[in-house]
Every structure is written in structure tokens, then in C-alpha cells.
Design a protein around this motif. Sequence first.
Motif, PDB file in Angstrom:
ATOM      1  N   PHE A  70       3.350  -1.136   1.981  1.00 33.05           N
ATOM      2  CA  PHE A  70       2.758  -0.656   0.736  1.00 33.05           C
ATOM      3  C   PHE A  70       2.291   0.764   1.001  1.00 33.05           C
ATOM      4  O   PHE A  70       1.526   0.991   1.933  1.00 33.05           O
ATOM      5  CB  PHE A  70       1.566  -1.519   0.328  1.00 33.05           C
ATOM      6  N   SER A 120      -0.184 -11.548  -6.197  1.00 35.55           N
ATOM      7  CA  SER A 120       1.160 -11.770  -5.654  1.00 35.55           C
ATOM      8  C   SER A 120       1.929 -12.831  -6.449  1.00 35.55           C
ATOM      9  O   SER A 120       1.427 -13.935  -6.652  1.00 35.55           O
ATOM     10  CB  SER A 120       1.088 -12.201  -4.191  1.00 35.55           C
ATOM     11  N   ALA A 134       7.139  -5.444   5.651  1.00 34.51           N
ATOM     12  CA  ALA A 134       6.735  -5.086   4.293  1.00 34.51           C
ATOM     13  C   ALA A 134       5.791  -3.894   4.397  1.00 34.51           C
ATOM     14  O   ALA A 134       4.972  -3.828   5.313  1.00 34.51           O
ATOM     15  CB  ALA A 134       6.037  -6.254   3.602  1.00 34.51           C
ATOM     16  N   LEU A 145       3.594  -5.890  -8.658  1.00 39.04           N
ATOM     17  CA  LEU A 145       2.990  -4.580  -8.906  1.00 39.04           C
ATOM     18  C   LEU A 145       2.342  -4.522 -10.287  1.00 39.04           C
ATOM     19  O   LEU A 145       1.285  -3.906 -10.453  1.00 39.04           O
ATOM     20  CB  LEU A 145       4.036  -3.474  -8.743  1.00 39.04           C
ATOM     21  N   TRP A 175       5.939  -0.794  -3.056  1.00 40.61           N
ATOM     22  CA  TRP A 175       6.040  -2.027  -2.268  1.00 40.61           C
ATOM     23  C   TRP A 175       7.476  -2.082  -1.775  1.00 40.61           C
ATOM     24  O   TRP A 175       8.415  -2.082  -2.577  1.00 40.61           O
ATOM     25  CB  TRP A 175       5.709  -3.214  -3.141  1.00 40.61           C
ATOM     26  N   ASP A 194      10.559  -9.769  -8.321  1.00 39.87           N
ATOM     27  CA  ASP A 194       9.270 -10.279  -7.834  1.00 39.87           C
ATOM     28  C   ASP A 194       8.322  -9.121  -7.512  1.00 39.87           C
ATOM     29  O   ASP A 194       7.128  -9.179  -7.820  1.00 39.87           O
ATOM     30  CB  ASP A 194       9.461 -11.150  -6.590  1.00 39.87           C
ATOM     31  N   PHE A 195       8.853  -8.065  -6.888  1.00 40.20           N
ATOM     32  CA  PHE A 195       8.028  -6.901  -6.577  1.00 40.20           C
ATOM     33  C   PHE A 195       7.507  -6.261  -7.870  1.00 40.20           C
ATOM     34  O   PHE A 195       6.348  -5.848  -7.934  1.00 40.20           O
ATOM     35  CB  PHE A 195       8.819  -5.878  -5.770  1.00 40.20           C
ATOM     36  N   GLU A 196       8.356  -6.161  -8.882  1.00 37.92           N
ATOM     37  CA  GLU A 196       7.926  -5.590 -10.162  1.00 37.92           C
ATOM     38  C   GLU A 196       6.802  -6.419 -10.772  1.00 37.92           C
ATOM     39  O   GLU A 196       5.815  -5.859 -11.265  1.00 37.92           O
ATOM     40  CB  GLU A 196       9.119  -5.510 -11.120  1.00 37.92           C
ATOM     41  N   GLU A 236      12.746  -1.795  -2.631  1.00 40.06           N
ATOM     42  CA  GLU A 236      11.431  -1.253  -2.956  1.00 40.06           C
ATOM     43  C   GLU A 236      11.289  -1.060  -4.461  1.00 40.06           C
ATOM     44  O   GLU A 236      12.276  -0.885  -5.168  1.00 40.06           O
ATOM     45  CB  GLU A 236      11.150   0.055  -2.229  1.00 40.06           C
ATOM     46  N   ARG A 237      10.046  -1.136  -4.883  1.00 38.08           N
ATOM     47  CA  ARG A 237       9.688  -0.873  -6.273  1.00 38.08           C
ATOM     48  C   ARG A 237       8.377  -0.102  -6.266  1.00 38.08           C
ATOM     49  O   ARG A 237       7.561  -0.251  -5.347  1.00 38.08           O
ATOM     50  CB  ARG A 237       9.507  -2.171  -7.074  1.00 38.08           C
TER      51      ARG A 237
END
Length: 178
Positions: free
Chosen positions: A124, A59, A122, A168, A137, A163-165, A33-34
Motif C-alpha cells: 500500500f 477489506s 502486498a 479501496l 493497493w 476486490d481491490f477496487e 494494482e488499483r
Amino acid sequence: MLKILGYVVLVILVAIAGVLAYASTKPDSFRVERSVSIDAPADRIQPLIADFRRWADWSPYEKKDPGMKRSFGNITAGKGATYAWDGDNNVGQGSMEILEAAPAKVVIKLDFQKPFEAHNTAEFTLKPKGDATDVTWAIHGPSPLISKVVSLFMNMDTMIGKDFEAGLANLKALAEKR
């Protein structure tokens, strides 16, 4: 010569057994998670997440394979929305379905077919903080033996986390632009 070859084979088999034994001690599930703080209300951010057609705007996975084939179900936003993709090795093949689309949370069933089969969730979460919203996320799911072995050589948190960073950061820029 045959004796040396026998020792080499034995050493290789012992090494493989050792890797498998060590991998089996790893956790049976994973979570990555981030989070980011976005200077926008949750009701401006949530629609960007709960509408699969808006994912192209933020995304990072949408940009990894420009030739990726996308298909949307009859519902593209909110609970029951579906989306599928088929792309190169950077994105693989899979599908998503929104299971929950509340004002403070979006939960997505995430199924991969390629490059490997996996079934994850996933999430959010959106937590208002004054005029801003903290957005997290996360992805979580089972970690079968093959995933445990791979985790010995590749760090999933680092791999997916970057990728999450990026996603976001894109979501933040998009939501704050309005």
C-alpha cells in the motif's frame, strides 16, 4: 475403432503440449494494482491499513466468508504484526506479516496455503496530494507454470482488481467519515 481412439489421444496430447508451451511464454511474475484518491491525510489512512484488526472495517476479503476463522499474533499493528485466516473456497487459508509500516508505505508478506500455495507481496503506498491522499493497493509475486496456465483461462487482474477496487472504496468511505 482403435485407430480413431489413437488419433483422439494424440490430438489431446498435442493440445496439452500446445497449452503448456504457450503458457511457458507468459511472464515469470505478476502484478495487480488499483488506486484511489481519498479526501483525508495519509496519517488518518495508514493506521487503517497497518493494523490487521482494522481490516474487518474495510477489506472485501473479510466479508466473503462470515464463518472464517481468524487469528492474530501478539503484535497486530505495525512492523511484525501477523494475521492468519482459514475459510471457505472464497478466501482459502493463509497468513500475512507486515514487513514495513512507514507513514507512506505498508508492505505485507502474503502467504496462501489453500486453495493453492503462493507467496506474494502486498503493498500500500500513500502519496499526499494537497488535502487528499492517493492510495495504491498492489500485489506482486512469482508466476509458476501452473499460474501461467490458469492465466490463459482466467484474468487475474480482473479477478483481483475488482476486490481491490471494492476494498479501496471501503477504505475511502471509512477514512473520509471522520
